[in-house]
Design an enzyme around this catalytic site. Structure first.
Site, PDB file in Angstrom:
ATOM      1  N   LYS A  40      19.596 -14.309  30.067  1.00 35.19           N
ATOM      2  CA  LYS A  40      18.747 -15.501  29.928  1.00 35.19           C
ATOM      3  C   LYS A  40      19.421 -16.699  30.615  1.00 35.19           C
ATOM      4  O   LYS A  40      20.625 -16.667  30.877  1.00 35.19           O
ATOM      5  CB  LYS A  40      18.512 -15.797  28.444  1.00 35.19           C
ATOM      6  CG  LYS A  40      19.776 -16.080  27.633  1.00 35.19           C
ATOM      7  CD  LYS A  40      19.477 -16.105  26.133  1.00 35.19           C
ATOM      8  CE  LYS A  40      20.747 -16.369  25.327  1.00 35.19           C
ATOM      9  NZ  LYS A  40      20.503 -16.245  23.882  1.00 35.19           N
ATOM     10  N   ARG A 137      16.166 -19.230  12.321  1.00 33.37           N
ATOM     11  CA  ARG A 137      15.511 -19.561  13.598  1.00 33.37           C
ATOM     12  C   ARG A 137      14.152 -18.880  13.688  1.00 33.37           C
ATOM     13  O   ARG A 137      13.125 -19.522  13.545  1.00 33.37           O
ATOM     14  CB  ARG A 137      16.444 -19.176  14.756  1.00 33.37           C
ATOM     15  CG  ARG A 137      16.008 -19.717  16.088  1.00 33.37           C
ATOM     16  CD  ARG A 137      17.114 -19.649  17.126  1.00 33.37           C
ATOM     17  NE  ARG A 137      17.521 -18.291  17.490  1.00 33.37           N
ATOM     18  CZ  ARG A 137      18.483 -18.027  18.390  1.00 33.37           C
ATOM     19  NH1 ARG A 137      19.124 -19.008  18.993  1.00 33.37           N
ATOM     20  NH2 ARG A 137      18.804 -16.775  18.668  1.00 33.37           N
ATOM     21  N   HIS A 166      20.235 -11.670  14.041  1.00 35.74           N
ATOM     22  CA  HIS A 166      21.188 -12.450  14.840  1.00 35.74           C
ATOM     23  C   HIS A 166      22.107 -13.193  13.878  1.00 35.74           C
ATOM     24  O   HIS A 166      21.630 -13.860  12.957  1.00 35.74           O
ATOM     25  CB  HIS A 166      20.399 -13.438  15.723  1.00 35.74           C
ATOM     26  CG  HIS A 166      21.210 -14.115  16.777  1.00 35.74           C
ATOM     27  ND1 HIS A 166      22.033 -13.439  17.638  1.00 35.74           N
ATOM     28  CD2 HIS A 166      21.308 -15.427  17.116  1.00 35.74           C
ATOM     29  CE1 HIS A 166      22.602 -14.301  18.478  1.00 35.74           C
ATOM     30  NE2 HIS A 166      22.182 -15.504  18.181  1.00 35.74           N
ATOM     31  N   ARG A 219      23.739  -6.704  22.161  1.00 36.38           N
ATOM     32  CA  ARG A 219      23.214  -7.718  23.093  1.00 36.38           C
ATOM     33  C   ARG A 219      24.397  -8.538  23.585  1.00 36.38           C
ATOM     34  O   ARG A 219      24.871  -9.452  22.919  1.00 36.38           O
ATOM     35  CB  ARG A 219      22.193  -8.625  22.374  1.00 36.38           C
ATOM     36  CG  ARG A 219      21.052  -7.858  21.690  1.00 36.38           C
ATOM     37  CD  ARG A 219      20.046  -8.808  21.034  1.00 36.38           C
ATOM     38  NE  ARG A 219      20.627  -9.703  20.075  1.00 36.38           N
ATOM     39  CZ  ARG A 219      20.721  -9.470  18.764  1.00 36.38           C
ATOM     40  NH1 ARG A 219      20.236  -8.343  18.230  1.00 36.38           N
ATOM     41  NH2 ARG A 219      21.276 -10.360  17.956  1.00 36.38           N
ATOM     42  N   TYR A 264      31.660 -46.187  39.842  1.00 39.78           N
ATOM     43  CA  TYR A 264      30.812 -47.069  39.041  1.00 39.78           C
ATOM     44  C   TYR A 264      31.581 -47.677  37.880  1.00 39.78           C
ATOM     45  O   TYR A 264      32.368 -46.992  37.221  1.00 39.78           O
ATOM     46  CB  TYR A 264      29.614 -46.285  38.491  1.00 39.78           C
ATOM     47  CG  TYR A 264      28.634 -45.850  39.542  1.00 39.78           C
ATOM     48  CD1 TYR A 264      27.868 -46.786  40.243  1.00 39.78           C
ATOM     49  CD2 TYR A 264      28.473 -44.505  39.843  1.00 39.78           C
ATOM     50  CE1 TYR A 264      26.963 -46.377  41.208  1.00 39.78           C
ATOM     51  CE2 TYR A 264      27.573 -44.091  40.807  1.00 39.78           C
ATOM     52  CZ  TYR A 264      26.821 -45.032  41.490  1.00 39.78           C
ATOM     53  OH  TYR A 264      25.935 -44.632  42.446  1.00 39.78           O
ATOM     54  N   CYS A 310      30.165 -39.273  39.633  1.00 40.54           N
ATOM     55  CA  CYS A 310      28.845 -39.747  40.085  1.00 40.54           C
ATOM     56  C   CYS A 310      27.844 -38.597  40.047  1.00 40.54           C
ATOM     57  O   CYS A 310      28.180 -37.471  39.708  1.00 40.54           O
ATOM     58  CB  CYS A 310      28.938 -40.300  41.505  1.00 40.54           C
ATOM     59  SG  CYS A 310      30.207 -41.553  41.735  1.00 40.54           S
ATOM     60  N   MET A 311      26.619 -38.881  40.438  1.00 37.18           N
ATOM     61  CA  MET A 311      25.587 -37.844  40.412  1.00 37.18           C
ATOM     62  C   MET A 311      25.919 -36.693  41.368  1.00 37.18           C
ATOM     63  O   MET A 311      25.723 -35.524  41.034  1.00 37.18           O
ATOM     64  CB  MET A 311      24.230 -38.454  40.781  1.00 37.18           C
ATOM     65  CG  MET A 311      23.076 -37.487  40.603  1.00 37.18           C
ATOM     66  SD  MET A 311      21.506 -38.159  41.192  1.00 37.18           S
ATOM     67  CE  MET A 311      21.190 -39.434  39.995  1.00 37.18           C
ATOM     68  N   ASP A 312      26.453 -37.031  42.544  1.00 33.14           N
ATOM     69  CA  ASP A 312      26.630 -36.017  43.592  1.00 33.14           C
ATOM     70  C   ASP A 312      28.050 -35.938  44.141  1.00 33.14           C
ATOM     71  O   ASP A 312      28.316 -35.135  45.032  1.00 33.14           O
ATOM     72  CB  ASP A 312      25.693 -36.339  44.767  1.00 33.14           C
ATOM     73  CG  ASP A 312      24.340 -36.781  44.287  1.00 33.14           C
ATOM     74  OD1 ASP A 312      23.669 -35.962  43.630  1.00 33.14           O
ATOM     75  OD2 ASP A 312      23.975 -37.956  44.518  1.00 33.14           O
TER      76      ASP A 312
HETATM   77  C1  LIG Z   1      21.557 -15.551  23.370  1.00 30.97           C
HETATM   78  C2  LIG Z   1      21.468 -14.456  22.393  1.00 30.97           C
HETATM   79  C3  LIG Z   1      22.413 -13.424  22.391  1.00 30.97           C
HETATM   80  C4  LIG Z   1      23.663 -13.468  23.231  1.00 30.97           C
HETATM   81  O1  LIG Z   1      24.620 -14.279  22.569  1.00 30.97           O
HETATM   82  P1  LIG Z   1      26.136 -14.321  23.044  1.00 30.97           P
HETATM   83  O2  LIG Z   1      26.801 -15.143  22.009  1.00 30.97           O
HETATM   84  O3  LIG Z   1      26.148 -14.975  24.379  1.00 30.97           O
HETATM   85  O4  LIG Z   1      26.595 -12.918  23.099  1.00 30.97           O
HETATM   86  C5  LIG Z   1      22.209 -12.344  21.559  1.00 30.97           C
HETATM   87  N1  LIG Z   1      21.128 -12.295  20.744  1.00 30.97           N
HETATM   88  C6  LIG Z   1      20.221 -13.281  20.681  1.00 30.97           C
HETATM   89  C7  LIG Z   1      19.066 -13.161  19.751  1.00 30.97           C
HETATM   90  C8  LIG Z   1      20.368 -14.402  21.489  1.00 30.97           C
HETATM   91  O5  LIG Z   1      19.467 -15.390  21.422  1.00 30.97           O
END
Ligand SMILES: *Cc1c(COP(=O)(O)O)cnc(C)c1O
Length: 369
Positions: A40, A137, A166, A219, A264, A310-312
C-alpha cells in the site's frame, strides 16, 4: 505528478534487500505459512509495481493494498497473484473488484446488506472478514453480528476466502494489550466453522516478536522494506536490511563570510567563513522541513543541514570547498556512516512509516540488484 528524471536526487531501491527480508521472515514461520507483501501507499514509498514484482519473485504469494485503486494498478501491470484490499471499499465499487479478481475486506453486516441491494447478477466476490479485537478501526466486534455475517458470506455470491485481525501493540515491550486482543480473537474465531483459506493476524511486528501465534499468512509491511516496526524500541529478531536510499548531489557551492545567513527566516548565521553547499531536494519531496540541524553524509562524514529546509532545496555546511556534483546521501550508507528513515523520524518526532510514505512521487525511483 511530474517525476524528476533530469535531477540528481534519486531514491535507490535495492531489490536484493527486499528479497533477503522476505527469505529471513519465511525462515521464522511455520511450514505452509504464506507471506503477503503489503505494498500500500506506493509500497511505503518504494514504488508499487517494482516492489510487488520483487516481493513475488522472493516467495511472497500475494499482495495487500489499502485501497482498490492500488489493486487495479497492480492488475494493469500484469500481476495475477491474489490481491487483498485491507481498507473498506464501497459496495458500489465491488463490481470492479470482481472484474479484476481482487479480494475485499468486509467488517459489518451493514456492508453485506448494501452490497446485496445493488449486486444481484450472481458474480462471486472474494471476501476477507475483518475482526476488531481491539484496534478500534474496522471489523466485527461481537459474535452475534459475526455469526449473521457468516451466514451471508457462505452464500453462492461470495467466496469466503479469509478472516483476519490487526494488533495495535505488537511492537511494544508490554504484552498485556496484545494478549487481550489475542483472547478476543480466539473468542470471535471460535464461531467460524469452517475456517476460510487464509487466517491471518500478523503484521510485521507480530511476525517478528509473536511468531507462536496462530495463522497461516503474514501481512508483511515495514519489515519487508528492512525497517524496524518499533523504531528503536525493540530489537528485531531477524536481520532487517533497509532497501531504500535517498541520494543527491551538490548543485551549488559558495563561501559565506562570518555573520551571513542562510535560508528563510535567516535562522542560521555563519560563525566564521564557511563553505555552504546546496542540494536539490526539499519538503515538497517529502524531506521534512524540520530537519534543520540534522545531517547528511558526504565522503563518509556528516555535514549539518543549516537554515530552514526549503520546498525544493536545502543547504548544508561543508568541511571545505567541495566540487559541484559531489554525492550526498540523505538516507542510506556512505563509508562507515549511515542514516536510516528511523533516524529522520526520531528527529522530527514521528515514525519511519510516515517518513517513507511521505517521499513524494517527484523523486525518481531507481531499482538495483
Ligand atoms: C498496513 C497494514 C499492515 C502492515 O503493517 P506493518 O506494520 O507495516 O507490517 C498489516 N495489516 C494491516 C491491516 C494493515 O493495515
Amino acid at each position: 505528478m511530474v517525476v524528476g528524471t533530469n535531477r540528481p536526487t534519486k531514491l535507490i531501491i535495492d531489490r536484493q534487500a527486499i528479497k533477503n527480508n522476505i527469505v529471513n521472515q519465511q525462515a521464522k514461520l511455520n511450514d505452509g505459512t504464506e507471506i503477503f507483501a503489503v505494498v500500500k501507499a506506493n509500497a511505503y514509498g518504494h514504488g508499487l509495481v517494482g516492489t510487488a514484482y520483487t516481493a513475488l519473485s522472493a516467495g511472497a504469494t500475494g499482495l495487500c493494498v489499502a485501497i482498490l485503486d492500488e489493486g487495479l494498478e497492480l492488475r494493469r501491470a500484469g500481476i495475477t497473484e491474489p490481491i487483498l484490499v485491507l481498507g473498506i471499499t464501497e459496495p458500489e465499487q465491488a463490481a470492479l473488484a470482481i472484474e479484476n479478481d481482487i479480494s475485499l475486506t468486509v467488517g459489518s453486516l451493514e456492508w453485506f446488506k448494501r452490497y446485496r441491494e445493488i449486486q444481484s447478477n450472481g458474480d462471486v466476490l472474494k471476501v476477507h472478514i475483518a475482526l476488531d479485537t481491539g484496534m478500534g478501526r474496522i471489523g466485527f466486534r461481537d459474535t452475534d453480528e459475526l455469526s449473521k455475517a457468516l451466514n451471508v458470506v457462505q452464500g453462492e455470491d461470495f467466496n469466503f476466502e479469509g478472516i483476519f485481525t490487526h494488533f495495535a501493540t505488537a511492537d511494544e515491550q508490554n504484552h498485556d494489550y496484545f494478549i487481550h486482543q489475542y483472547d478476543q480473537w480466539k473468542k470471535l474465531i471460535s464461531v467460524v466453522n469452517p475456517l476460510p483459506k487464509y487466517v491471518h493476524v500478523s503484521n510485521s511486528a507480530t511476525g517478528l516478536w509473536h511468531t507462536n501465534i496462530a495463522g497461516n499468512m503474514v501481512r508483511m509491511g515495514i519489515s519487508l522494506y528492512g525497517l524496524n516496526p518499533s523504531g528503536k524500541v525493540l530489537t528485531p529478531t531477524m536481520n532487517l536490511q533497509p532497501a531504500l536510499s535517498l541520494v543527491s548531489h551538490l548543485d551549488f557551492v559558495k563561501q559565506l563570510h562570518k555573520g551571513e545567513s542562510v535560508s528563510y527566516g535567516a535562522t542560521y548565521q555563519a560563525a566564521k567563513n564557511e563553505w555552504i553547499g546546496t542540494i536539490p531536494l526539499g519538503y515538497a519531496d517529502g524531506y521534512p522541513r524540520a530537519m534543520q540541524g540534522f545531517h547528511v553524509i558526504i565522503d563518509g562524514g556528516f555535514c549539518e543541514i543549516v537554515g530552514r529546509v526549503c520546498m525544493d532545496q536545502l543547504m548544508i555546511r561543508l568541511p571545505r570547498k567541495l566540487n559541484i556534483g559531489t554525492k550526498v546521501t540523505l538516507i542510506g550508507n556512505d563509508g562507515d556512516k549511515s542514516i536510516s528513515a528511523t533516524d529522520i523520524a526520531d528527529y522530527v518526532g514521528t515514525i519511519n512509516y510516515e517518513i517513507l510514505t511521505g517521499l513524494s512521487d517527484r523523486i525518481v525511483r531507481k531499482y538495483i540488484n
